[in-house]
Design an enzyme around this catalytic site. Structure first.
Site, mmCIF file in Angstrom:
data_model
loop_
_atom_site.group_PDB
_atom_site.id
_atom_site.type_symbol
_atom_site.label_atom_id
_atom_site.label_comp_id
_atom_site.label_asym_id
_atom_site.label_seq_id
_atom_site.Cartn_x
_atom_site.Cartn_y
_atom_site.Cartn_z
ATOM 1 N N GLU A 52 -49.460 44.020 14.620
ATOM 2 C CA GLU A 52 -48.617 44.902 15.455
ATOM 3 C C GLU A 52 -49.302 46.250 15.681
ATOM 4 O O GLU A 52 -48.649 47.292 15.744
ATOM 5 C CB GLU A 52 -47.213 45.034 14.858
ATOM 6 C CG GLU A 52 -46.612 43.643 14.651
ATOM 7 C CD GLU A 52 -45.126 43.560 14.795
ATOM 8 O OE1 GLU A 52 -44.540 44.473 15.385
ATOM 9 O OE2 GLU A 52 -44.564 42.549 14.331
ATOM 10 N N GLY A 70 -52.961 44.335 -16.948
ATOM 11 C CA GLY A 70 -53.333 42.931 -16.736
ATOM 12 C C GLY A 70 -52.167 42.084 -16.252
ATOM 13 O O GLY A 70 -52.352 41.147 -15.456
ATOM 14 N N ARG A 82 -43.005 47.463 15.461
ATOM 15 C CA ARG A 82 -43.689 48.387 14.542
ATOM 16 C C ARG A 82 -42.668 49.102 13.659
ATOM 17 O O ARG A 82 -42.929 49.382 12.481
ATOM 18 C CB ARG A 82 -44.535 49.384 15.346
ATOM 19 C CG ARG A 82 -45.746 48.718 15.956
ATOM 20 C CD ARG A 82 -46.452 49.557 17.018
ATOM 21 N NE ARG A 82 -47.573 48.797 17.573
ATOM 22 C CZ ARG A 82 -48.247 49.141 18.662
ATOM 23 N NH1 ARG A 82 -47.920 50.222 19.341
ATOM 24 N NH2 ARG A 82 -49.247 48.387 19.091
HETATM 25 N N1 COS Z 1 -43.176 50.866 26.422
HETATM 26 C C1 COS Z 1 -43.203 50.540 27.728
HETATM 27 N N2 COS Z 1 -44.312 50.709 28.507
HETATM 28 C C2 COS Z 1 -45.410 51.189 27.911
HETATM 29 C C3 COS Z 1 -45.448 51.553 26.554
HETATM 30 C C4 COS Z 1 -44.259 51.367 25.794
HETATM 31 N N3 COS Z 1 -44.236 51.691 24.499
HETATM 32 N N4 COS Z 1 -46.675 51.996 26.232
HETATM 33 C C5 COS Z 1 -47.404 51.930 27.356
HETATM 34 N N5 COS Z 1 -46.629 51.457 28.377
HETATM 35 C C6 COS Z 1 -47.041 51.294 29.760
HETATM 36 C C7 COS Z 1 -47.558 52.616 30.317
HETATM 37 O O1 COS Z 1 -46.498 53.375 30.839
HETATM 38 C C8 COS Z 1 -48.517 52.166 31.381
HETATM 39 O O2 COS Z 1 -47.777 51.850 32.534
HETATM 40 P P1 COS Z 1 -48.394 51.976 34.029
HETATM 41 O O3 COS Z 1 -49.272 50.803 34.228
HETATM 42 O O4 COS Z 1 -47.194 51.942 34.921
HETATM 43 O O5 COS Z 1 -49.142 53.269 34.076
HETATM 44 C C9 COS Z 1 -49.086 50.870 30.818
HETATM 45 O O6 COS Z 1 -48.135 50.395 29.859
HETATM 46 C C10 COS Z 1 -50.420 51.063 30.156
HETATM 47 O O7 COS Z 1 -50.231 51.955 29.078
HETATM 48 P P2 COS Z 1 -51.396 52.690 28.321
HETATM 49 O O8 COS Z 1 -52.242 53.441 29.308
HETATM 50 O O9 COS Z 1 -50.789 53.446 27.182
HETATM 51 O O10 COS Z 1 -52.250 51.522 27.737
HETATM 52 P P3 COS Z 1 -53.653 51.669 27.104
HETATM 53 O O11 COS Z 1 -54.424 50.538 27.683
HETATM 54 O O12 COS Z 1 -54.196 53.025 27.169
HETATM 55 O O13 COS Z 1 -53.404 51.457 25.532
HETATM 56 C C11 COS Z 1 -52.989 50.231 23.555
HETATM 57 C C12 COS Z 1 -52.887 50.357 25.073
HETATM 58 C C13 COS Z 1 -54.388 50.190 22.974
HETATM 59 C C14 COS Z 1 -52.180 51.334 22.905
HETATM 60 C C15 COS Z 1 -52.342 48.871 23.421
HETATM 61 O O14 COS Z 1 -53.167 47.915 24.018
HETATM 62 C C16 COS Z 1 -52.013 48.504 22.026
HETATM 63 O O15 COS Z 1 -50.989 48.908 21.479
HETATM 64 N N6 COS Z 1 -52.886 47.658 21.435
HETATM 65 C C17 COS Z 1 -52.588 47.058 20.160
HETATM 66 C C18 COS Z 1 -51.979 45.729 20.441
HETATM 67 C C19 COS Z 1 -51.246 45.205 19.287
HETATM 68 O O16 COS Z 1 -50.431 45.891 18.692
HETATM 69 N N7 COS Z 1 -51.511 43.958 18.997
HETATM 70 C C20 COS Z 1 -50.819 43.306 17.958
HETATM 71 C C21 COS Z 1 -50.202 42.100 18.550
HETATM 72 S S1 COS Z 1 -48.674 41.668 17.912
HETATM 73 S S2 COS Z 1 -49.067 41.048 16.107
#
Ligand code: COS
Length: 386
Positions: free
Chosen positions: A363, A340, A243
């Site tokens: 992302e 244009g 990102r």
């Molecule tokens: N680095 C390392 N670990 C991370 C982290 C980071 N930046 N962000 C979250 N984690 C960990 C958390 O610590 C948590 O760990 P535990 O299981 O030990 O508790 C776990 O991951 C889950 O984190 P979180 O609760 O924040 O996840 P959510 O399900 O609430 O949210 C989102 C996740 C929606 C933020 C995530 O799925 C996301 O970013 N989605 C978009 C995906 C994306 O960007 N897709 C594009 C693909 S690439 S083109």
């Protein structure tokens, strides 16, 4: 607070600027027109040390800090987002994940080849039914043949048709949710790994995009990045870098819009004067300049935090959200300044608009960034409605 770049950072920026102007800019239009993924130019990027710039020298990288890496990405993004995507994926999504989660053997095996451009990598997280809800992977990995066997499908994977190694995210135990995910370093040269080009994109036409099917793809035991259950964290930490890279590239688009608009408005005459002398045109240019500077500062702050080893997920989301949205506004405004002429590809601005459009989608959409920021400041998780 110090807003000055070091001498080395200034030099790296100047070099990247010249490289972009001399090598990238002149090819961008033709590659866009022909939907051509320019491997010759990718090799030149690699020769410059722009693939894996943040990887330490001992693994074949340039050993640069994040701020300096961001300066390079900004310049390349100004030239061509398709090439910027190569840098972002290879460096931030693939190399940074291996660097952070890989064993010593994995680092030594993959990083030098990725940094030199001998191999390309891809990041296979998104699936046909899995976008924002990244934890909900349908791709499955089960034990077999002394390692793992992977089945599933991936979608919109940059460089998926050319990658030698794919970071494949898969569920090992659906009961465990995100804690069952694992990330595998998959050799794409095997029969079950099939990639197909995706055509007719709105922008990034010079970028390679694939849909991938995995049919009993094999990954040996030592092909796992991190442990079973680390997959989600591997993905999220890689996206912290990815990102940032997207945001830096969008600062480049903003700057490109300013440069093109200043140039054009001083040449173009209407009512017997250059259009730059009209207040309403200057207002458009001034707004672009303000957005460019603000985006750049947010990117630099995120880079500074990364270089200081401080938490930066929220600040990276802020930089990504603002820079991508600002770049869309700048590209749209730059077309307005060009009139244009901005609607045809004699000027780069219509390509900027088509190319930048995806950056609020991939992302992590703008909405996902807003939810990450909102959760950080309120302490309330609005991501998943209860
Ligand atoms: N680095 C390392 N670990 C991370 C982290 C980071 N930046 N962000 C979250 N984690 C960990 C958390 O610590 C948590 O760990 P535990 O299981 O030990 O508790 C776990 O991951 C889950 O984190 P979180 O609760 O924040 O996840 P959510 O399900 O609430 O949210 C989102 C996740 C929606 C933020 C995530 O799925 C996301 O970013 N989605 C978009 C995906 C994306 O960007 N897709 C594009 C693909 S690439 S083109």
């Amino acid at each position: 607070m110090d807003f000055e770049l070091s001498d080395e950072q200034g030099l790296v920026r100047e070099t990247a600027r010249a490289f972009t102007d001399n090598e990238i800019v002149e090819r961008a239009r033709e590659n866009d027109r022909n939907e051509h993924f320019d491997l010759e130019l990718v090799a030149k990027l690699a020769a410059q040390g722009y693939l894996g710039a943040i990887v330490p020298r001992e693994y074949g990288g340039a050993g640069l800090d994040y701020l300096t890496y961001g300066l390079i990405v900004e310049e390349i993004g100004r030239g061509d987002s398709a090439m910027r995507t190569v840098v972002s994926v290879q460096t931030s999504l693939v190399c940074s994940a291996i660097l952070r989660w890989g064993t010593e053997e994995q680092k030594q095996h993959y990083l030098p080849k990725l940094c030199s451009g001998e191999w390309l990598g891809c990041f296979a997280l998104t699936e046909p039914d899995t976008g924002s809800d990244a934890a909900n992977q349908r791709t499955r990995a089960r034990r077999g043949n002394g390692g793992w066997v992977i089945n599933g499908a991936k979608m919109f994977i940059s460089m998926g048709n050319h990658a030698k190694v794919a970071l494949v995210f898969a569920q090992t135990d659906p009961e465990l949710g995100h804690r069952g995910l694992a990330c595998f370093l998959v050799d794409t040269d095997q029969p079950g790994f099939q990639a197909q080009e995706i055509h007719h994109k709105m922008g990034l036409r010079g970028s390679d995009t694939a849909e991938i099917s995995l049919d009993d793809v094999e990954a040996p035991e030592d092909a796992m990045l991190g442990e079973i259950g680390d997959g989600f964290k591997v993905a999220m930490s890689a996206l912290d870098s990815g990102r940032y890279s997207v945001a830096a590239g969008c600062v480049g688009i903003c700057q490109g819009c300013v440069d093109a608009s200043v140039r054009y408005s001083k040449e173009r005459q209407q009512f017997g004067r250059p259009i730059a002398s009209f207040q309403l045109v200057q207002a458009m240019i001034a707004n672009m300049v303000v957005e460019t500077e603000a985006a750049r500062m947010l990117v630099w702050r995120a880079g500074y935090l990364k270089d200081s080893g401080k938490p930066n997920t929220t600040e990276t989301s802020i930089a990504k959200l603002y820079s991508t949205e600002a770049a869309i506004r700048c590209a749209n405004t730059a077309i307005q300044v060009h009139g244009g002429s901005g609607y045809v590809d004699d000027y780069p601005v219509e390509r900027y608009l088509r190319d930048v459009r995806v950056t609020t989608l991939y992302e992590g959409t703008s909405q996902i960034q807003q939810l990450i920021i909102g959760r950080a400041v309120t302490g309330i998780n609005a991501l998943i409605p209860s």
